[in-house]
Design an enzyme around this catalytic site. Structure first.
Site, PDB file in Angstrom:
ATOM      1  N   ARG A  87      -3.400 -21.359 -18.171  1.00 27.77           N
ATOM      2  CA  ARG A  87      -2.856 -19.997 -18.348  1.00 27.77           C
ATOM      3  C   ARG A  87      -3.222 -19.424 -19.714  1.00 27.77           C
ATOM      4  O   ARG A  87      -2.644 -18.434 -20.144  1.00 27.77           O
ATOM      5  CB  ARG A  87      -1.343 -20.008 -18.179  1.00 27.77           C
ATOM      6  N   LYS A 107      -2.072 -16.555 -24.335  1.00 31.88           N
ATOM      7  CA  LYS A 107      -1.342 -17.535 -23.523  1.00 31.88           C
ATOM      8  C   LYS A 107      -0.488 -16.781 -22.512  1.00 31.88           C
ATOM      9  O   LYS A 107       0.372 -15.982 -22.904  1.00 31.88           O
ATOM     10  CB  LYS A 107      -0.470 -18.400 -24.459  1.00 31.88           C
ATOM     11  N   ASP A 119       1.017 -20.110 -11.869  1.00 33.11           N
ATOM     12  CA  ASP A 119       0.709 -18.678 -11.713  1.00 33.11           C
ATOM     13  C   ASP A 119      -0.127 -18.131 -12.869  1.00 33.11           C
ATOM     14  O   ASP A 119      -0.476 -16.956 -12.883  1.00 33.11           O
ATOM     15  CB  ASP A 119       2.012 -17.873 -11.562  1.00 33.11           C
ATOM     16  N   GLY A 120      -0.400 -18.978 -13.880  1.00 33.93           N
ATOM     17  CA  GLY A 120      -1.213 -18.521 -15.008  1.00 33.93           C
ATOM     18  C   GLY A 120      -0.462 -17.605 -15.964  1.00 33.93           C
ATOM     19  O   GLY A 120      -1.033 -17.079 -16.912  1.00 33.93           O
ATOM     20  N   ARG A 170      -2.034 -16.543 -29.517  1.00 33.82           N
ATOM     21  CA  ARG A 170      -1.937 -17.733 -30.364  1.00 33.82           C
ATOM     22  C   ARG A 170      -3.174 -17.826 -31.250  1.00 33.82           C
ATOM     23  O   ARG A 170      -4.282 -17.571 -30.812  1.00 33.82           O
ATOM     24  CB  ARG A 170      -1.815 -18.961 -29.468  1.00 33.82           C
ATOM     25  N   ARG A 177      -8.341 -30.915 -28.825  1.00 33.93           N
ATOM     26  CA  ARG A 177      -7.199 -31.826 -28.711  1.00 33.93           C
ATOM     27  C   ARG A 177      -7.713 -33.253 -28.550  1.00 33.93           C
ATOM     28  O   ARG A 177      -8.885 -33.448 -28.197  1.00 33.93           O
ATOM     29  CB  ARG A 177      -6.391 -31.498 -27.451  1.00 33.93           C
ATOM     30  N   ASP A 244      -2.760 -34.054 -24.688  1.00 28.37           N
ATOM     31  CA  ASP A 244      -3.310 -32.685 -24.666  1.00 28.37           C
ATOM     32  C   ASP A 244      -2.554 -31.782 -25.645  1.00 28.37           C
ATOM     33  O   ASP A 244      -3.002 -30.672 -25.931  1.00 28.37           O
ATOM     34  CB  ASP A 244      -3.239 -32.090 -23.250  1.00 28.37           C
ATOM     35  N   ASN A 245      -1.439 -32.269 -26.156  1.00 24.34           N
ATOM     36  CA  ASN A 245      -0.674 -31.475 -27.113  1.00 24.34           C
ATOM     37  C   ASN A 245      -0.778 -32.049 -28.525  1.00 24.34           C
ATOM     38  O   ASN A 245       0.083 -31.797 -29.365  1.00 24.34           O
ATOM     39  CB  ASN A 245       0.795 -31.394 -26.678  1.00 24.34           C
ATOM     40  N   ASP A 254       1.920 -26.306 -28.971  1.00 29.60           N
ATOM     41  CA  ASP A 254       2.698 -26.337 -27.750  1.00 29.60           C
ATOM     42  C   ASP A 254       4.204 -26.421 -28.015  1.00 29.60           C
ATOM     43  O   ASP A 254       4.794 -27.492 -28.054  1.00 29.60           O
ATOM     44  CB  ASP A 254       2.255 -27.483 -26.828  1.00 29.60           C
TER      45      ASP A 254
HETATM   46  P1  AMP Z   1       2.008 -27.595 -21.262  1.00 29.23           P
HETATM   47  O1  AMP Z   1       3.237 -28.216 -20.694  1.00 29.23           O
HETATM   48  O2  AMP Z   1       2.196 -26.169 -21.727  1.00 29.23           O
HETATM   49  O3  AMP Z   1       1.286 -28.445 -22.255  1.00 29.23           O
HETATM   50  O4  AMP Z   1       1.008 -27.429 -20.037  1.00 29.23           O
HETATM   51  C1  AMP Z   1       0.410 -28.491 -19.387  1.00 29.23           C
HETATM   52  C2  AMP Z   1      -0.671 -27.971 -18.446  1.00 29.23           C
HETATM   53  O5  AMP Z   1      -0.101 -27.129 -17.470  1.00 29.23           O
HETATM   54  C3  AMP Z   1      -1.768 -27.173 -19.121  1.00 29.23           C
HETATM   55  O6  AMP Z   1      -2.982 -27.478 -18.477  1.00 29.23           O
HETATM   56  C4  AMP Z   1      -1.344 -25.765 -18.852  1.00 29.23           C
HETATM   57  O7  AMP Z   1      -2.447 -24.887 -18.870  1.00 29.23           O
HETATM   58  C5  AMP Z   1      -0.735 -25.862 -17.471  1.00 29.23           C
HETATM   59  N1  AMP Z   1       0.253 -24.809 -17.217  1.00 29.23           N
HETATM   60  C6  AMP Z   1       1.494 -24.680 -17.731  1.00 29.23           C
HETATM   61  N2  AMP Z   1       2.123 -23.597 -17.234  1.00 29.23           N
HETATM   62  C7  AMP Z   1       1.258 -23.017 -16.362  1.00 29.23           C
HETATM   63  C8  AMP Z   1       1.308 -21.870 -15.528  1.00 29.23           C
HETATM   64  N3  AMP Z   1       2.390 -21.077 -15.458  1.00 29.23           N
HETATM   65  N4  AMP Z   1       0.218 -21.599 -14.778  1.00 29.23           N
HETATM   66  C9  AMP Z   1      -0.865 -22.375 -14.807  1.00 29.23           C
HETATM   67  N5  AMP Z   1      -0.982 -23.456 -15.567  1.00 29.23           N
HETATM   68  C10 AMP Z   1       0.059 -23.791 -16.345  1.00 29.23           C
HETATM   69 MG    MG Z   2      -0.116 -28.063 -23.663  1.00 25.09          MG
END
Ligand code: AMP
Ligand code: MG
Length: 467
Positions: A87, A107, A119-120, A170, A177, A244-245, A254
């Protein structure tokens, strides 16, 4: 408007997807960071005009925009998963007037090929939260990604119920990462090219060094050893330290389920999904070892062609990390107590004070403030009084000055963060604006900052990921 130079596209195509943001229906500015725009070399009057709104809502790509989603993977709660920007869309790399390079990323800008079931998009509340906490971290002196703006999309997103959609802009030294290296290694993509790129971006002096992979890895580890120590000295719990974070730059990234600890308890967990407490307060230093080990594995061939030698180089870096983390954490706690340096005479006072706060179930930030101001004695226990007396005697007036410089008068306390978001979501952003202002200089110790010391602790407080 921007002055972009997009180096990430020099990497092989598989490292990213070219994708455009999904247009927002009826965008409007919600928070704007004028000082940061100026630092970046972007005219705030232009950026925060209709023309800029079109860009920051994803409706108009600026000239020379890159518009990519990055590929990466991550060990989430210990298990590997293919991820990528689901997203987030990189607009481009801004070159500042000082010649620095920063990623400018939207973001919540819509779906990409990495969105999986998502949903992105992003909801307003969590984007306010990221803006508030990341900007506060910056002011607290902690390396972090920053927040340039929050824009409302004018469209609802559906979480448990309909919420206002929003996009956060951001700003990061890069979005590389640990998980980017894991992805390149696991998919047989060009780890060497990625390493060259990361070195060019973050450690240019290592480019020609024979042992460049080792030296690079060692510096990434050193930055994490300082970063996680800084978090912990502030009582900060990241909450989702998946690989990834964890950035290569050493910036905090994050701000999903993170929170500042209220009552001191090393086992504190706020994240609603961290059932086993993997990312609990006291475990953060150790998670650094896990994550860096994954980076070392991904870099194995670059560290040494001989797997045994590669393994011992990795072990050396992890040992440096462990020593540095321990030292940094204690040094920072020592400063919070008023000791410029720790030695065999005073180190025990650090652990004594942690034990005292734990025993008496005291608020972490407030307890250090009491030692700083010497006030509110009516609430002090006998042990607290004794501790304070010993501290004053051993640290003197220099110690007092150091406590003022090392203990913030204000942090993004859970109660205040929730209040700011809740009110802003229903149309009253006045407390949010006031709070953001007070967080800009947390070591100023103004009366307005002190006035917020008495706010309550939220019982059974929970935080959420991926909202
Ligand atoms: P995060 O928990 O923010 O580190 O996200 C982990 C993964 O989930 C990453 O690849 C994000 O891009 C994906 N992600 C989180 N929220 C969404 C969303 N609403 N739509 C699509 N991808 C998401
Ligand atoms: Mg992340």
């Amino acid at each position: 408007m921007f002055h972009f130079d997009n180096s990430y596209e020099e990497l092989p195509d598989a490292f990213y997807e070219k994708v455009k943001p999904t247009p927002a229906e009826d965008p409007s500015f919600f928070i704007t960071n004028r000082p940061l725009a100026t630092e970046l070399g972007v005219d705030p009057d232009v950026l925060f005009s209709d023309e800029g709104l079109a860009v920051l809502s994803g409706n108009q790509l600026p000239e020379e925009s890159s518009s990519i989603a990055m590929a990466y993977m991550g060990h989430q709660f210990g298990y590997p998963t293919m991820l990528g920007d689901g997203r987030a869309i990189l607009l481009g790399e801004q070159i500042t007037p000082k010649g620095e390079r920063y990623d400018i990323q939207l973001k919540g800008a819509g779906r990409t090929s990495f969105s999986r079931g998502g949903d992105g998009r992003a909801a307003l509340g969590p984007m306010i939260r990221e803006y508030l906490i990341s900007e506060a971290m910056h002011a607290l002196g902690v390396p972090t990604t920053r927040a340039l703006a929050v824009v409302k999309t004018g469209q609802d997103v559906f979480r448990n119920h309909a919420e206002d959609g929003a996009i956060l802009t951001r700003v990061a030294a890069s979005h590389l990462r640990v998980g980017t290296f894991e992805w390149a290694s696991a998919t047989d993509n060009d780890v060497n090219a990625l390493l060259d790129y990361a070195i060019k971006r973050h450690e240019p002096d290592l480019a020609e060094k024979e042992d460049r992979a080792y030296l690079f890895f060692d510096r990434v580890a050193a930055r994490q050893a300082m970063l996680i120590a800084q978090w912990m000295a502030l009582g900060f719990i990241h909450g989702v330290m998946n690989t990834d974070n964890m950035t290569i730059s050493g910036e905090t990234i994050d701000y999903g389920p993170c929170a500042f600890m209220d009552t001191f308890d090393p086992k504190t967990v706020y994240s609603s999904i961290d059932h086993f407490g993997r990312y609990r307060f006291e475990n953060q230093g150790q998670i650094g070892v896990f994550n860096l080990n994954k980076l070392g594995e991904a870099l194995s061939e670059q560290l040494d062609r001989n797997p045994e030698k590669a393994e011992s180089k990795k072990a050396a870096v992890l040992a440096h990390y462990a020593d540095a983390f321990e030292k940094n954490y204690f040094d920072l706690l020592g400063k919070k107590l008023g000791f410029q340096t720790l030695d065999s005479e005073n180190t025990h006072l650090v652990t004594d004070f942690l034990a005292l706060m734990y025993r008496e179930k005291l608020d972490y930030t407030e307890s250090f403030l009491r030692l700083t101001y010497g006030d509110r004695r009516e609430d002090w226990s006998e042990d607290f009084k004794d501790f304070y007396a010993l501290l004053v005697q051993t640290t003197g007036s220099e110690g007092e000055a150091l406590r003022y410089r090392s203990n913030p008068a204000i942090i993004p306390k859970n109660y205040l963060v929730e209040r700011a978001i809740r009110e802003a979501e229903v149309g009253d952003a006045s407390f949010l604006a006031e709070f953001l202002e007070l967080l800009k200089d947390p070591f100023a110790h103004t009366e307005a900052q002190k006035a917020l010391r008495d706010t309550p602790t939220i019982p059974l407080y929970k935080t959420y990921c991926g909202t």
